[in-house]
Design a protein around this motif. Sequence first.
Motif, mmCIF file in Angstrom:
data_model
loop_
_atom_site.group_PDB
_atom_site.id
_atom_site.type_symbol
_atom_site.label_atom_id
_atom_site.label_comp_id
_atom_site.label_asym_id
_atom_site.label_seq_id
_atom_site.Cartn_x
_atom_site.Cartn_y
_atom_site.Cartn_z
ATOM 1 N N ALA A 1 0.755 -1.758 0.271
ATOM 2 C CA ALA A 1 -0.182 0.001 -0.219
ATOM 3 C C ALA A 1 0.747 1.173 0.420
ATOM 4 N N ILE A 2 2.201 1.438 0.270
ATOM 5 C CA ILE A 2 2.920 2.294 0.752
ATOM 6 C C ILE A 2 3.281 2.395 -0.592
ATOM 7 N N GLY A 3 4.027 1.963 -1.135
ATOM 8 C CA GLY A 3 4.887 1.233 -2.306
ATOM 9 C C GLY A 3 3.995 1.941 -3.832
ATOM 10 N N LEU A 4 1.925 1.963 -3.078
ATOM 11 C CA LEU A 4 0.932 2.204 -4.299
ATOM 12 C C LEU A 4 1.075 3.705 -3.910
ATOM 13 N N ALA A 5 0.590 4.159 -2.768
ATOM 14 C CA ALA A 5 0.468 5.280 -2.542
ATOM 15 C C ALA A 5 1.850 6.762 -3.293
ATOM 16 N N ASN A 6 2.809 5.729 -2.885
ATOM 17 C CA ASN A 6 3.563 6.607 -3.189
ATOM 18 C C ASN A 6 4.409 7.037 -4.887
ATOM 19 N N ALA A 7 3.387 5.399 -5.142
ATOM 20 C CA ALA A 7 4.240 5.258 -6.970
ATOM 21 C C ALA A 7 2.664 6.794 -7.643
ATOM 22 N N ASN A 8 1.116 6.593 -6.943
ATOM 23 C CA ASN A 8 0.643 7.981 -7.246
ATOM 24 C C ASN A 8 1.025 8.900 -6.342
ATOM 25 N N ILE A 9 1.526 9.695 -5.437
ATOM 26 C CA ILE A 9 1.686 10.810 -4.998
ATOM 27 C C ILE A 9 2.707 11.346 -6.174
ATOM 28 N N ALA A 10 3.397 10.147 -6.591
ATOM 29 C CA ALA A 10 5.572 10.971 -8.059
ATOM 30 C C ALA A 10 4.220 11.028 -8.894
ATOM 31 N N GLU A 11 3.150 9.963 -9.405
ATOM 32 C CA GLU A 11 3.031 10.174 -10.773
ATOM 33 C C GLU A 11 1.742 11.526 -10.743
ATOM 34 N N ALA A 12 1.258 11.698 -9.644
ATOM 35 C CA ALA A 12 0.624 13.302 -9.543
ATOM 36 C C ALA A 12 1.427 14.501 -9.237
ATOM 37 N N LYS A 13 2.169 14.222 -9.078
ATOM 38 C CA LYS A 13 3.552 15.238 -9.590
ATOM 39 C C LYS A 13 4.002 15.926 -10.199
ATOM 40 N N GLY A 14 4.111 14.667 -10.949
ATOM 41 C CA GLY A 14 4.472 14.337 -12.443
ATOM 42 C C GLY A 14 4.011 15.148 -13.281
ATOM 43 N N GLU A 15 2.620 14.423 -13.046
ATOM 44 C CA GLU A 15 0.817 15.760 -14.022
ATOM 45 C C GLU A 15 1.548 16.754 -13.845
ATOM 46 N N ALA A 16 1.427 17.386 -12.035
ATOM 47 C CA ALA A 16 1.267 18.771 -12.115
ATOM 48 C C ALA A 16 3.031 20.074 -11.939
ATOM 49 N N GLU A 17 3.588 18.683 -12.551
ATOM 50 C CA GLU A 17 4.605 19.666 -12.822
ATOM 51 C C GLU A 17 4.619 19.793 -14.527
ATOM 52 N N ALA A 18 3.985 19.079 -15.320
ATOM 53 C CA ALA A 18 3.869 19.126 -16.479
ATOM 54 C C ALA A 18 3.080 20.131 -17.083
ATOM 55 N N ILE A 19 1.440 20.681 -16.265
ATOM 56 C CA ILE A 19 0.671 21.488 -16.464
ATOM 57 C C ILE A 19 1.076 22.617 -16.454
ATOM 58 N N ALA A 20 2.390 22.976 -14.977
ATOM 59 C CA ALA A 20 2.299 23.971 -14.851
ATOM 60 C C ALA A 20 3.672 24.358 -16.087
ATOM 61 N N ILE A 21 4.173 23.327 -16.793
ATOM 62 C CA ILE A 21 4.987 23.865 -17.497
ATOM 63 C C ILE A 21 4.290 24.142 -18.714
ATOM 64 N N ILE A 22 3.868 23.241 -19.193
ATOM 65 C CA ILE A 22 2.988 24.241 -20.493
ATOM 66 C C ILE A 22 1.969 25.337 -19.998
#
Length: 287
Positions: A225-246
């Motif tokens: 569960a911790i691994g999955l949560a960390n993966a989701n957080i990382a994915e969300a951070k990645g998407e947020a950073e991508a949107i901010a860049i765009i």
Amino acid sequence: MSKYQSPKMSVNINAAKGVVIGIIILIIIGVVATASVKIVEAGHRGVLLHWNAVDLTQPPLEEGLHFVVPFQDEVVNIEVRTLKYANDARSASRDLQTVETTVTVNYHPDKESVHTLYKNLGLDYEDRVIQPAIEETVKQVTARYNAEELITKRPLVKDDIESSIRDRLNQFNVVTEVISITDFEFSPLFAQAIESKVEAEQNALKAENDLRRIEVEARQREANAIGLANANIAEAKGEAEAIAIINKALSENPNYLEWLKTQAWDGKLPLVVGEGGTPFIQIPVNP
């Protein structure tokens, strides 16, 4: 010679006497020869007796034919092959539980000391030595352990009984080969109590193992569960950073959106859509 006996009759009587004397002499010779020849059977040793007294200066006689002094010497055959003696022994454990067991001893008399064995014990040495040794040894050894230890420490108990029996019999020139001890038997009530205790211990051990397994599985699920949560957080951070860049790129360059459309085109021919008869080219936006 009587005047009434004829010479012929006298000769016949003398001849008969000679025959009788000859027969007697042959019988005496046969008896003496038989008494002077002794046979030691296969698998035995012979104990030489002088006037029924054991001659300890003479080693035991080997198998085969032997000549002795007639009427003075005798030979007693003693078997030295592997012999078997089994005895049921009844004793008490340290906690006063009645114990029954069967002890089987494979043994043979010491081949070089059978004359000493015969002198001290005779031929019934089994009843004089082996049986008491087994009974006394089993009683002494089992008294050192409680009933439960007789089961859980059976190899140790067996070794104690074997070594004690071996030492006792060696003193009487009896060599032990194999000593076998069957399972110790207790009263039905005590045996049931022991079985219930063992079953309870096994159930407790199983429950402890199950608890450990559950704890391990819970830690595994937690880690997943911790691994999955960390993966989701990382994915969300990645998407947020991508949107901010765009967004930043659009604010700095309005033509950036059109550039993205061209990058998303898959290279297919233009799609022609007619409306009012006027064709135009539409580039797919979705990748």
